[in-house]
Write an enzyme that holds these catalytic residues in place. Structure first.
Site, mmCIF file in Angstrom:
data_model
loop_
_atom_site.group_PDB
_atom_site.id
_atom_site.type_symbol
_atom_site.label_atom_id
_atom_site.label_comp_id
_atom_site.label_asym_id
_atom_site.label_seq_id
_atom_site.Cartn_x
_atom_site.Cartn_y
_atom_site.Cartn_z
ATOM 1 N N ASN A 213 -19.742 30.273 1.782
ATOM 2 C CA ASN A 213 -20.490 31.509 1.273
ATOM 3 C C ASN A 213 -21.372 30.746 0.109
ATOM 4 O O ASN A 213 -21.452 29.518 0.060
ATOM 5 C CB ASN A 213 -19.329 32.246 0.344
ATOM 6 C CG ASN A 213 -18.382 31.564 -0.372
ATOM 7 O OD1 ASN A 213 -18.881 30.882 -1.465
ATOM 8 N ND2 ASN A 213 -17.200 31.666 -0.120
ATOM 9 N N LYS A 292 -17.184 19.250 19.183
ATOM 10 C CA LYS A 292 -18.371 19.954 18.779
ATOM 11 C C LYS A 292 -18.716 21.001 19.982
ATOM 12 O O LYS A 292 -18.999 20.675 21.270
ATOM 13 C CB LYS A 292 -19.692 19.081 18.605
ATOM 14 C CG LYS A 292 -20.892 19.800 18.339
ATOM 15 C CD LYS A 292 -22.085 19.020 18.007
ATOM 16 C CE LYS A 292 -23.552 19.861 18.024
ATOM 17 N NZ LYS A 292 -24.503 19.077 17.904
#
Length: 403
Positions: A213, A292
């Site tokens: 955030n 990934k």
């Protein structure tokens, strides 16, 4: 007001070049009589109004006037003075000094020391009324206030220039009262163990990516710094930020909400106060990939699961601790804040509307409202996060004293 808070305190009185410099003699004399150890710093301009010998006689300490004097002991003088100070008082503070401080200019001993100190800073301006009212001076003072610097407004009356208006140095009694008010809070939380969380947690998706955030950690770090200044023993549990750990803080670094929960619960029963200023992610990815994720399809669906509610868990298991939460909202702030106080068994909630300029993430100011467990709301004006932190901590002091 109780003057015992001044005994043995190292107070730096800085005198700048204005006619009101002579009043600083009385201030220094009275601080000495009240038991303070006073170090006087004079600018070159100040020495044109009062001699250094006068202040040396009154303070019983060598007066510092030059940046590059031959050192009397082996240290970096402006750093040693800055670090030893319990409080800096600039009286009088000229428009020139205020402007330099706002701009971060360090071109003499005083301005260099002011930038190096972590001690509280009180300015007592004195100048011509037209200078005081000038938009540049007013803007400079407003910026300094937002940074947490305290400013004692000048008095109105006949000025040295013969004009009547606002610009006289505040009376010495007023300056002393403000100094005692500041110093009386210096050990307000002595002996208290405070746990503070800060920053925004990271929830890993794969070895490269994570959910997070906008929290910068500035509010939590300001709380940690101010809590130390008020005498508390502080543990800071921090999610990743770009901020250095405040001095004299036990800093513990975590990344995810689960790691933060473990760190907080491990220490919960050993502290007097918990301040949950961290922005903890509500959700995390259901699956954390060990490789990934490669870009293939036009769409990628990421399934999330709810994170543990640390604040609610603390509220359920609360014994004698003071529990303080934070709420960043975008609408219906009071409604959601009151619900959170009740549902999470909080003693205090600090809520802000992050859509308002000056109250969002990654800025140095905040606009908050304090909600207590009885439903009372106390809105605060825009101020520096450092000053918001101090107001929160003094409110916590009140709550502790009621127990």
């Amino acid at each position: 007001m109780n003057s015992h808070c001044l005994q043995g305190k190292r107070i730096v009185v800085a005198v700048t070049g204005g006619i009101a410099a002579y009043k600083a003699c009385d201030l220094v004399s009275r601080l000495i009589k009240l038991g303070s150890d006073v170090q006087v710093i004079m600018t070159a301009g100040a020495t044109k109004f009062v001699t250094p010998l006068t202040f040396q006689t009154l303070s019983r300490n060598r007066v510092i006037t030059e940046m590059f004097e031959e050192p009397k002991e082996w240290n970096v003088a402006h750093v040693s003075v800055a670090e030893a100070a319990d409080l800096f008082v600039v009286a009088p503070a000229t428009a020139n000094l205020i402007g330099k401080l706002r701009a971060g200019i360090a071109d003499d001993f005083l301005t260099t020391s002011l930038l190096a100190t972590k001690a509280p800073l009180l300015l007592a301006p004195a100048m011509n009324v037209n200078m005081y009212d000038h938009p540049a001076v007013q803007e400079n003072m407003e910026v300094l206030r937002r940074r947490g610097i305290m400013i004692l407004d000048p008095a109105e009356g006949l000025l040295a220039c013969g004009v009547v208006g606002k610009g006289r140095l505040a009376e010495v009694d007023q300056i002393l009262d403000r100094i005692m008010e500041i110093m009386s809070h210096s050990q307000a939380l002595a002996g208290k163990e405070i746990l503070i969380t800060a920053g925004g947690t990271r929830e890993p998706i794969d070895p490269v990516r994570y959910l997070t955030n906008r929290s910068s950690g500035k509010m939590g770090y300001a709380l940690a710094e101010e809590a130390v200044a008020l005498g508390a023993s502080v543990t800071l549990i921090s999610a990743p930020t770009a901020l250095p750990a405040p001095r004299q803080v036990n800093a513990i670094y975590v990344e995810s909400a689960k790691e933060m929960r473990s760190a907080v619960l491990e220490r919960y029963n050993k502290v007097d106060v918990v301040i949950k200023a961290a922005a903890v992610a509500d959700y995390r990815p259901l699956k954390e990939y060990d490789r990934k994720i490669k870009k293939k399809d036009d769409r990628f669906i990421l399934e999330l699961v709810k994170n543990p509610d640390i604040l609610a868990e603390l509220g359920q298991n609360k014994k004698d601790q003071i529990l303080v939460g934070f709420a960043a909202e975008t609408d219906e702030l009071e409604k959601y804040a009151q619900e959170k106080v009740r549902s999470k068994n909080l003693d205090l909630l600090v809520a802000n509307d992050v859509t308002i300029p000056g109250a969002g993430f990654a800025v140095d100011t905040n606009i908050v409202t304090l909600f207590d467990k009885d439903g009372q709301a106390e809105p605060l004006a825009i101020m520096s996060k450092k000053e918001v932190a101090r107001r929160i901590l003094l409110k916590i002091k009140e709550l502790l004293s009621q127990r």
